[in-house]
Design an enzyme around this catalytic site. Structure first.
Site, mmCIF file in Angstrom:
data_model
loop_
_atom_site.group_PDB
_atom_site.id
_atom_site.type_symbol
_atom_site.label_atom_id
_atom_site.label_comp_id
_atom_site.label_asym_id
_atom_site.label_seq_id
_atom_site.Cartn_x
_atom_site.Cartn_y
_atom_site.Cartn_z
ATOM 1 C CD GLU A 89 -2.926 1.040 2.355
ATOM 2 O OE1 GLU A 89 -2.847 0.127 3.193
ATOM 3 O OE2 GLU A 89 -3.792 1.940 2.408
ATOM 4 C CE LYS A 284 -5.843 -0.777 5.914
ATOM 5 N NZ LYS A 284 -4.939 0.104 5.159
ATOM 6 C CG ASP A 300 1.410 -16.594 11.906
ATOM 7 O OD1 ASP A 300 0.598 -15.954 11.216
ATOM 8 O OD2 ASP A 300 1.172 -17.726 12.364
ATOM 9 C CG HIS A 397 -3.459 7.309 0.530
ATOM 10 N ND1 HIS A 397 -2.684 6.259 0.962
ATOM 11 C CD2 HIS A 397 -4.383 6.779 -0.295
ATOM 12 C CE1 HIS A 397 -3.124 5.146 0.419
ATOM 13 N NE2 HIS A 397 -4.165 5.429 -0.347
HETATM 14 P P1 HMG Z 1 4.656 15.236 3.562
HETATM 15 O O1 HMG Z 1 4.639 16.189 4.693
HETATM 16 O O2 HMG Z 1 4.090 15.639 2.243
HETATM 17 O O3 HMG Z 1 6.120 14.672 3.375
HETATM 18 O O4 HMG Z 1 3.906 13.920 4.065
HETATM 19 P P2 HMG Z 1 7.434 15.461 3.000
HETATM 20 O O5 HMG Z 1 7.615 15.343 1.507
HETATM 21 O O6 HMG Z 1 7.453 16.817 3.643
HETATM 22 O O7 HMG Z 1 8.543 14.563 3.727
HETATM 23 C C1 HMG Z 1 8.600 14.426 5.143
HETATM 24 C C2 HMG Z 1 9.107 13.051 5.490
HETATM 25 O O8 HMG Z 1 8.070 12.078 5.206
HETATM 26 C C3 HMG Z 1 10.312 12.583 4.690
HETATM 27 O O9 HMG Z 1 11.487 13.043 5.258
HETATM 28 C C4 HMG Z 1 10.179 11.082 4.819
HETATM 29 O O10 HMG Z 1 10.591 10.657 6.104
HETATM 30 C C5 HMG Z 1 8.681 10.884 4.679
HETATM 31 P P3 HMG Z 1 12.841 13.064 4.332
HETATM 32 O O11 HMG Z 1 13.084 11.682 3.839
HETATM 33 O O12 HMG Z 1 12.554 14.011 3.185
HETATM 34 O O13 HMG Z 1 13.900 13.537 5.252
HETATM 35 N N1 HMG Z 1 8.351 10.769 3.246
HETATM 36 C C6 HMG Z 1 8.722 9.737 2.461
HETATM 37 N N2 HMG Z 1 9.429 8.628 2.708
HETATM 38 C C7 HMG Z 1 9.618 7.780 1.672
HETATM 39 N N3 HMG Z 1 9.133 7.972 0.425
HETATM 40 C C8 HMG Z 1 8.428 9.070 0.145
HETATM 41 C C9 HMG Z 1 8.196 10.015 1.171
HETATM 42 N N4 HMG Z 1 7.535 11.176 1.234
HETATM 43 C C10 HMG Z 1 7.648 11.631 2.490
HETATM 44 N N5 HMG Z 1 7.939 9.239 -1.089
HETATM 45 C C11 HMG Z 1 3.138 11.691 4.037
HETATM 46 C C12 HMG Z 1 3.601 12.857 3.198
HETATM 47 C C13 HMG Z 1 2.616 10.614 3.108
HETATM 48 C C14 HMG Z 1 4.305 11.144 4.841
HETATM 49 C C15 HMG Z 1 2.031 12.181 5.024
HETATM 50 O O14 HMG Z 1 1.012 12.816 4.307
HETATM 51 C C16 HMG Z 1 1.451 11.089 5.858
HETATM 52 O O15 HMG Z 1 2.034 10.619 6.805
HETATM 53 N N6 HMG Z 1 0.217 10.643 5.539
HETATM 54 C C17 HMG Z 1 -0.440 9.522 6.164
HETATM 55 C C18 HMG Z 1 -0.441 8.389 5.198
HETATM 56 C C19 HMG Z 1 -0.996 7.109 5.771
HETATM 57 O O16 HMG Z 1 -1.305 6.939 6.904
HETATM 58 N N7 HMG Z 1 -1.096 6.137 4.884
HETATM 59 C C20 HMG Z 1 -1.581 4.835 5.192
HETATM 60 C C21 HMG Z 1 -2.614 4.464 4.192
HETATM 61 S S1 HMG Z 1 -4.126 5.201 4.627
HETATM 62 C C22 HMG Z 1 -4.795 3.973 5.664
HETATM 63 O O17 HMG Z 1 -4.955 2.893 5.236
HETATM 64 C C23 HMG Z 1 -4.944 4.150 7.131
HETATM 65 C C24 HMG Z 1 -5.960 5.114 7.673
HETATM 66 O O18 HMG Z 1 -7.257 4.912 7.186
HETATM 67 C C25 HMG Z 1 -5.919 4.862 9.157
HETATM 68 C C26 HMG Z 1 -6.793 5.776 9.945
HETATM 69 O O19 HMG Z 1 -7.851 6.198 9.447
HETATM 70 O O20 HMG Z 1 -6.414 6.039 11.115
HETATM 71 C C27 HMG Z 1 -5.541 6.499 7.352
#
Ligand code: HMG
Length: 447
Positions: A89, A284, A300, A397
């Protein structure tokens, strides 16, 4: 060749791998040759390695590939980890990394083991006098231990083994139903095979012991063992991971100041504590992180999931696994979660990448791995909630998912770069990306 219309087969398991592929391709696909080639293209180039992989399961045709990534900057108990994650994901690894980076300068994660005891049960029916059964328990227990000495000796040398044997009367729920409830310490192994071997012998010994015991009447002599198996619910194999800092150190989140963020965050966790529908999604998100590490280390994930969800419902309602408090201007966020994992045994050292994952983590003990997994789960939840209460989840996301959509739409390198730039401050959806590419391609064709 004519298609097999009912698609059933005898002796499939005895076919060679190539024969299995041929049967699948010819009976379930129209592009037979392409399917064969595709499945075989994922075979490991090293035959020996492929044999190892094939040995993990049955009727294997090929390998199912998932991304293997890392989340750096995880400071847990003052040690810095680069955590391996296997997940399909988008945005999970980015979210974990971003939360790790956030807490890196705020004291990192503190994790502690609250217990390591695992449980197994021998479920049996018995029609005799319960008091007599309780009376013989001390001697029966000694017999059970003696008869399993050959299985437990090595585990005992490592400091583990059988910790406790209880007789549980379950007849108030089911006529004649009793359990031997057994507690185990399995050290650095998950211990499933060890526990099940011990329990199966316990079942046999229990049957023999009662049959031979002089104090039982003829009709009482028959113990009917229904099954002997570990329980994947281990509330006493528990870890706590925590982050905390003064509210002012949280910093600002766009327009949202630190106290407002802390309060909204607290309320978000509270909602997941009282509302089951929200708790399910909240948890989740936690398992997004935990499962990814569990997979990377070949543990596991079904056991981990079942355990965590049962624990989340331990008071009768399914609730959040994480907790938040704001006291004396300190923001505290923590998780309590049962995790039964191994760093030896199972596939942990057999799977070539899992072995590397453990090396990457500097070969942790099972307890250390529990601390790492709990911290990643907490980080994942922190990142998700941070997004949810500030920008909304879709922004980050979909930023990550954009690449998936572009690949799916066969975007060129140039189109990809332009799309990333174009969607920097725009809402990303399948349709909006399709429209972007359509417009761009139309322009090029009309030139
Ligand atoms: P951002 O602020 O746009 O990120 O966040 P950024 O570009 O400013 O970068 C900050 C740091 O984020 C980076 O530091 C990395 O550590 C990391 P740096 O490496 O630059 O020193 N980062 C990355 N790491 C690897 N590859 C990348 C990357 N981009 C940033 N391409 C971010 C962007 C996605 C991190 C933020 O918006 C976030 O944390 N979102 C949450 C996403 C999430 O939870 N996804 C899970 C899927 S959704 C789900 O299934 C669960 C849910 O329903 C659960 C719930 O409801 O509670 C949400």
């Amino acid at each position: 060749m004519e298609k097999n219309t009912n698609k059933s087969v005898k002796g499939f398991s005895k076919l060679s791998k190539k024969e299995k592929i041929r049967w699948i391709a010819e009976n379930f696909f129209t592009d037979t040759e392409k399917v064969k080639r595709e499945l075989m293209s994922f075979w490991h180039s090293n035959e020996e390695q492929q044999k190892v992989l094939d040995g993990f399961s049955e009727n294997t045709l090929s390998n199912f590939v998932l991304p293997f990534g890392v989340a750096p900057n995880f400071v847990i108990n003052h040690k810095t980890y680069c955590v391996p994650m296997v997940i399909e994901e988008s945005s999970v690894v980015a979210a974990a990394s971003s939360a790790a980076k956030f807490w890196l300068t705020r004291g990192g994660f503190q994790a502690e083991i609250l217990g390591t005891t695992k449980i197994g049960q021998v479920h049996f029916l018995w029609k005799g006098n319960i008091q007599k059964l309780f009376d013989i328990l001390p001697d029966l227990s000694q017999n059970l231990l003696d008869d399993t000495q050959h299985i437990t000796a090595n585990m005992q040398k490592r400091g583990g083994g059988v910790l406790d044997i209880q007789l549980v009367d379950m007849t108030h729920l089911e006529k004649y139903y009793y359990q031997l409830k057994v507690s185990f310490e399995t050290c650095d192994s998950m211990g499933a095979n060890f526990i099940n071997s011990v329990l199966e012998q316990f079942g046999k010994t229990l049957t023999r012991y009662v049959a031979e015991h002089p104090s039982f009447l003829n009709e009482e002599k028959e113990v009917d063992v229904i099954m002997a198996i570990l329980s994947n619910y281990t509330p006493n194999c528990l870890v706590r991971a925590k982050v905390e800092c003064p509210i002012k150190d949280l910093g600002n989140f766009g327009e949202i100041d630190a106290p407002t963020f802390a309060q909204k965050f607290y309320t978000a966790v509270r909602i997941a504590t009282i509302d089951t529908s929200r708790a399910t999604t909240h948890n989740k998100g936690i398992f997004n992180g935990i499962d990814a590490v569990v997979l990377a280390t070949a543990n596991d994930f079904r056991a981990i999931e079942a355990n965590g969800h049962t624990y989340a419902a331990r008071d009768g309602q399914y609730r959040s696994l994480t907790h938040c408090s704001i006291e004396n201007n300190i923001f505290k966020f923590w998780i309590d979660i049962p995790l039964t994992v191994g760093t030896v045994g199972g596939l942990t050292r057999l799977h070539p990448i899992a072995k590397r994952s453990l090396e990457l983590l500097e070969n942790p003990s099972a307890q250390e791995l529990m601390c790492i997994m709990a911290s990643v789960g907490l980080a994942q939840n922190f990142a998700a909630l941070k997004s949810l209460i500030t920008t909304g989840i879709q922004k980050g996301h979909m930023k990550m998912h954009l690449m998936n959509i572009l690949i799916h739409m066969k975007a060129s390198e140039e189109e990809t770069q332009e799309a990333v730039h174009f969607f920097e401050n725009k809402t990303i959806s399948f349709n909006s990306v399709r429209e972007f590419l359509h417009q761009k391609r139309k322009t090029i064709h009309s030139i």
